[in-house]
Design an enzyme around this catalytic site. Structure first.
Site, PDB file in Angstrom:
ATOM      1  N   GLN A   1       0.850  -1.195   0.000  1.00 21.25           N
ATOM      2  CA  GLN A   1       0.000   0.000   0.000  1.00 21.25           C
ATOM      3  C   GLN A   1       0.884   1.243   0.000  1.00 21.25           C
ATOM      4  O   GLN A   1       1.176   1.801   1.049  1.00 21.25           O
ATOM      5  CB  GLN A   1      -0.888  -0.032   1.248  1.00 21.25           C
ATOM      6  CG  GLN A   1      -1.834   1.123   1.375  1.00 21.25           C
ATOM      7  CD  GLN A   1      -3.089   0.913   0.594  1.00 21.25           C
ATOM      8  OE1 GLN A   1      -3.575  -0.194   0.497  1.00 21.25           O
ATOM      9  NE2 GLN A   1      -3.618   1.970   0.044  1.00 21.25           N
ATOM     10  N   PHE A   2       1.312   1.694  -1.186  1.00 22.00           N
ATOM     11  CA  PHE A   2       2.195   2.853  -1.249  1.00 22.00           C
ATOM     12  C   PHE A   2       1.526   4.110  -0.717  1.00 22.00           C
ATOM     13  O   PHE A   2       2.197   5.034  -0.261  1.00 22.00           O
ATOM     14  CB  PHE A   2       2.732   3.071  -2.672  1.00 22.00           C
ATOM     15  CG  PHE A   2       1.782   3.784  -3.595  1.00 22.00           C
ATOM     16  CD1 PHE A   2       1.837   5.158  -3.747  1.00 22.00           C
ATOM     17  CD2 PHE A   2       0.837   3.070  -4.324  1.00 22.00           C
ATOM     18  CE1 PHE A   2       0.972   5.817  -4.597  1.00 22.00           C
ATOM     19  CE2 PHE A   2      -0.034   3.708  -5.175  1.00 22.00           C
ATOM     20  CZ  PHE A   2       0.032   5.094  -5.316  1.00 22.00           C
ATOM     21  N   THR A   3       0.198   4.176  -0.730  1.00 23.93           N
ATOM     22  CA  THR A   3      -0.501   5.386  -0.292  1.00 23.93           C
ATOM     23  C   THR A   3      -0.361   5.636   1.206  1.00 23.93           C
ATOM     24  O   THR A   3      -0.716   6.720   1.677  1.00 23.93           O
ATOM     25  CB  THR A   3      -1.990   5.349  -0.683  1.00 23.93           C
ATOM     26  OG1 THR A   3      -2.623   4.255  -0.018  1.00 23.93           O
ATOM     27  CG2 THR A   3      -2.169   5.239  -2.178  1.00 23.93           C
TER      28      THR A   3
END
Length: 149
Positions: free
Chosen positions: A82-84
């Site tokens: 989950q890069f966010t």
């Protein structure tokens, strides 16, 4: 590394087909019953050692029923990149992703978290790195914890 950990009574992740190939669509990871759904973000400077530290924390964190850990009751984990988690929305109306590591750095480190968990004896399901995923879960509690290593 940053992880959002949710105690769940089941969770799954599905992806759409790549291009026009429906064979690549469907459920790619699923846990049934009590376990953890873990969203993992990687930033610049994260290392394999931090991945190992996060894996140990996930395996031994006592947040399941009766203050048990996954290692105590052999509960499964669903780990999803989950890069966010490293998005910054403090200024303006659009988040920036400058703190998120690029895919060629992040993917091997998320894979390392999964490998370390499996080496500890965990049953781990995963999402698909970089895919447009749909995550479904039943949050038990609700119970959500943020961990940084």
């Amino acid at each position: 590394m940053r992880a959002v950990i949710q105690r769940v009574d089941g969770a799954s992740v599905t992806v759409a087909g790549a291009g026009d190939d429906p064979a690549t669509a469907g459920t790619v990871g699923e846990i049934i019953g009590e376990g953890l759904c873990v969203l993992v973000g990687v930033t610049h400077g994260d290392t394999a050692e931090k991945a190992a530290q996060l894996a140990r924390k996930l395996w031994t964190l006592r947040i399941l029923d009766g203050e048990k850990s996954c290692s105590d009751v052999n509960a499964p984990l669903l780990v999803i990149s989950q890069f966010t988690l490293y998005g910054d929305a403090r200024k303006g109306r659009r988040p920036t992703w400058n703190a998120a590591a690029p895919g060629d750095v992040a993917e091997p480190l998320v894979d390392e978290v999964v490998a370390r968990l499996r080496a500890l004896g965990a049953r781990v399901e995963t999402g698909r790195f970089g895919a447009d995923m749909r995550v479904s879960l039943t949050n038990h509690g609700p119970f959500t914890v943020l961990v940084e290593v």
